[in-house]
Design a protein around this motif. Structure first.
Motif, PDB file in Angstrom:
ATOM      1  N   ARG A  30       0.847  -1.193   0.000  1.00 20.21           N
ATOM      2  CA  ARG A  30       0.000   0.000   0.000  1.00 20.21           C
ATOM      3  C   ARG A  30       0.878   1.236   0.000  1.00 20.21           C
ATOM      4  NH1 ARG A  30      -4.359  -2.056   4.400  1.00 20.21           N
ATOM      5  NH2 ARG A  30      -5.340  -3.566   3.032  1.00 20.21           N
ATOM      6  N   LEU A  31       0.434   2.225  -0.749  1.00 21.73           N
ATOM      7  CA  LEU A  31       1.182   3.474  -0.823  1.00 21.73           C
ATOM      8  C   LEU A  31       0.865   4.338   0.389  1.00 21.73           C
ATOM      9  CD1 LEU A  31       0.634   4.411  -4.553  1.00 21.73           C
ATOM     10  CD2 LEU A  31       2.716   3.554  -3.520  1.00 21.73           C
ATOM     11  N   PRO A  32       1.825   5.155   0.802  1.00 18.94           N
ATOM     12  CA  PRO A  32       1.548   6.103   1.885  1.00 18.94           C
ATOM     13  C   PRO A  32       0.514   7.145   1.454  1.00 18.94           C
ATOM     14  CG  PRO A  32       3.907   5.937   1.478  1.00 18.94           C
ATOM     15  CD  PRO A  32       3.217   5.168   0.406  1.00 18.94           C
ATOM     16  N   LEU A  33      -0.161   7.722   2.429  1.00 20.89           N
ATOM     17  CA  LEU A  33      -1.242   8.668   2.160  1.00 20.89           C
ATOM     18  C   LEU A  33      -0.805   9.879   1.327  1.00 20.89           C
ATOM     19  CD1 LEU A  33      -4.204   9.394   2.586  1.00 20.89           C
ATOM     20  CD2 LEU A  33      -3.518  10.534   4.699  1.00 20.89           C
ATOM     21  N   PRO A  34       0.359  10.522   1.587  1.00 21.13           N
ATOM     22  CA  PRO A  34       0.721  11.679   0.743  1.00 21.13           C
ATOM     23  C   PRO A  34       0.890  11.316  -0.731  1.00 21.13           C
ATOM     24  CG  PRO A  34       2.038  11.680   2.733  1.00 21.13           C
ATOM     25  CD  PRO A  34       1.290  10.396   2.719  1.00 21.13           C
ATOM     26  N   ILE A  35       1.430  10.145  -1.012  1.00 18.32           N
ATOM     27  CA  ILE A  35       1.596   9.740  -2.411  1.00 18.32           C
ATOM     28  C   ILE A  35       0.233   9.457  -3.035  1.00 18.32           C
ATOM     29  CG2 ILE A  35       2.586   7.974  -3.916  1.00 18.32           C
ATOM     30  CD1 ILE A  35       4.932   7.814  -2.002  1.00 18.32           C
ATOM     31  N   LYS A  36      -0.684   8.869  -2.274  1.00 15.87           N
ATOM     32  CA  LYS A  36      -2.041   8.653  -2.778  1.00 15.87           C
ATOM     33  C   LYS A  36      -2.710   9.983  -3.096  1.00 15.87           C
ATOM     34  CE  LYS A  36      -3.474   4.435  -0.454  1.00 15.87           C
ATOM     35  NZ  LYS A  36      -4.434   3.888   0.504  1.00 15.87           N
ATOM     36  N   LEU A  37      -2.563  10.965  -2.204  1.00 12.51           N
ATOM     37  CA  LEU A  37      -3.196  12.269  -2.427  1.00 12.51           C
ATOM     38  C   LEU A  37      -2.631  12.963  -3.658  1.00 12.51           C
ATOM     39  CD1 LEU A  37      -3.489  13.591   1.226  1.00 12.51           C
ATOM     40  CD2 LEU A  37      -5.274  12.622  -0.214  1.00 12.51           C
ATOM     41  N   PHE A  41      -4.794  13.929  -6.931  1.00 18.11           N
ATOM     42  CA  PHE A  41      -4.790  15.305  -7.440  1.00 18.11           C
ATOM     43  C   PHE A  41      -4.371  15.351  -8.908  1.00 18.11           C
ATOM     44  CE2 PHE A  41      -2.459  19.277  -8.212  1.00 18.11           C
ATOM     45  CZ  PHE A  41      -3.493  20.172  -8.031  1.00 18.11           C
ATOM     46  N   LEU A  42      -3.300  14.635  -9.267  1.00 15.59           N
ATOM     47  CA  LEU A  42      -2.818  14.671 -10.651  1.00 15.59           C
ATOM     48  C   LEU A  42      -3.826  14.062 -11.619  1.00 15.59           C
ATOM     49  CD1 LEU A  42       0.958  13.798 -10.226  1.00 15.59           C
ATOM     50  CD2 LEU A  42      -0.049  15.993 -10.801  1.00 15.59           C
ATOM     51  N   PHE A  43      -4.309  12.867 -11.310  1.00  8.81           N
ATOM     52  CA  PHE A  43      -5.260  12.228 -12.220  1.00  8.81           C
ATOM     53  C   PHE A  43      -6.598  12.956 -12.236  1.00  8.81           C
ATOM     54  CE2 PHE A  43      -2.403   8.550 -11.673  1.00  8.81           C
ATOM     55  CZ  PHE A  43      -2.164   8.296 -13.008  1.00  8.81           C
ATOM     56  N   GLY A  44      -7.025  13.455 -11.094  1.00 12.13           N
ATOM     57  CA  GLY A  44      -8.271  14.206 -11.044  1.00 12.13           C
ATOM     58  C   GLY A  44      -8.192  15.495 -11.841  1.00 12.13           C
ATOM     59  N   SER A  45      -7.087  16.208 -11.707  1.00 13.70           N
ATOM     60  CA  SER A  45      -6.950  17.457 -12.461  1.00 13.70           C
ATOM     61  C   SER A  45      -6.823  17.183 -13.956  1.00 13.70           C
ATOM     62  CB  SER A  45      -5.753  18.258 -11.952  1.00 13.70           C
ATOM     63  OG  SER A  45      -4.561  17.526 -12.134  1.00 13.70           O
ATOM     64  N   PHE A  46      -6.174  16.082 -14.325  1.00 15.69           N
ATOM     65  CA  PHE A  46      -6.071  15.729 -15.744  1.00 15.69           C
ATOM     66  C   PHE A  46      -7.449  15.448 -16.330  1.00 15.69           C
ATOM     67  CE2 PHE A  46      -5.648  12.441 -19.031  1.00 15.69           C
ATOM     68  CZ  PHE A  46      -4.920  13.155 -19.968  1.00 15.69           C
ATOM     69  N   ILE A  47      -8.254  14.674 -15.639  1.00 15.31           N
ATOM     70  CA  ILE A  47      -9.599  14.352 -16.128  1.00 15.31           C
ATOM     71  C   ILE A  47     -10.467  15.605 -16.153  1.00 15.31           C
ATOM     72  CG2 ILE A  47     -11.704  13.081 -15.537  1.00 15.31           C
ATOM     73  CD1 ILE A  47      -9.857  10.813 -14.584  1.00 15.31           C
ATOM     74  N   LEU A  48     -10.341  16.468 -15.130  1.00 15.52           N
ATOM     75  CA  LEU A  48     -11.110  17.707 -15.089  1.00 15.52           C
ATOM     76  C   LEU A  48     -10.733  18.626 -16.248  1.00 15.52           C
ATOM     77  CD1 LEU A  48     -13.219  19.168 -13.364  1.00 15.52           C
ATOM     78  CD2 LEU A  48     -11.333  20.251 -12.164  1.00 15.52           C
TER      79      LEU A  48
END
Length: 61
Positions: A30-37, A41-48
């Motif tokens: 499992r990835l740490p929380l900051p890397i997940k965030l 953010f990156l994938f969400g902003s790309f899709i947006l």
């Protein structure tokens, strides 16, 4: 299926390699929380941006 036999070596060479080098854990890492965030953010902003660009192209073209 029996999960106990999943990591059982089938010969001495494999057993030696597993004792010396080890073998991967069967549970997923499992990835740490900051890397997940950052990923969210990156994938969400790309899709947006993609959606905004698509809607803007239809509205202003």
């Amino acid at each position: 299926m029996n999960n106990g036999n999943e990591n059982k070596p089938f010969n001495d060479g494999i057993a030696h390699k597993q004792n010396i080098e080890g073998f991967p854990k069967t549970r997923g890492g499992r990835l740490p929380l900051p890397i997940k965030l950052i990923g969210y953010f990156l994938f969400g902003s790309f899709i947006l941006m993609l959606l905004i660009g698509l809607v803007g192209n239809f509205l202003f073209d």
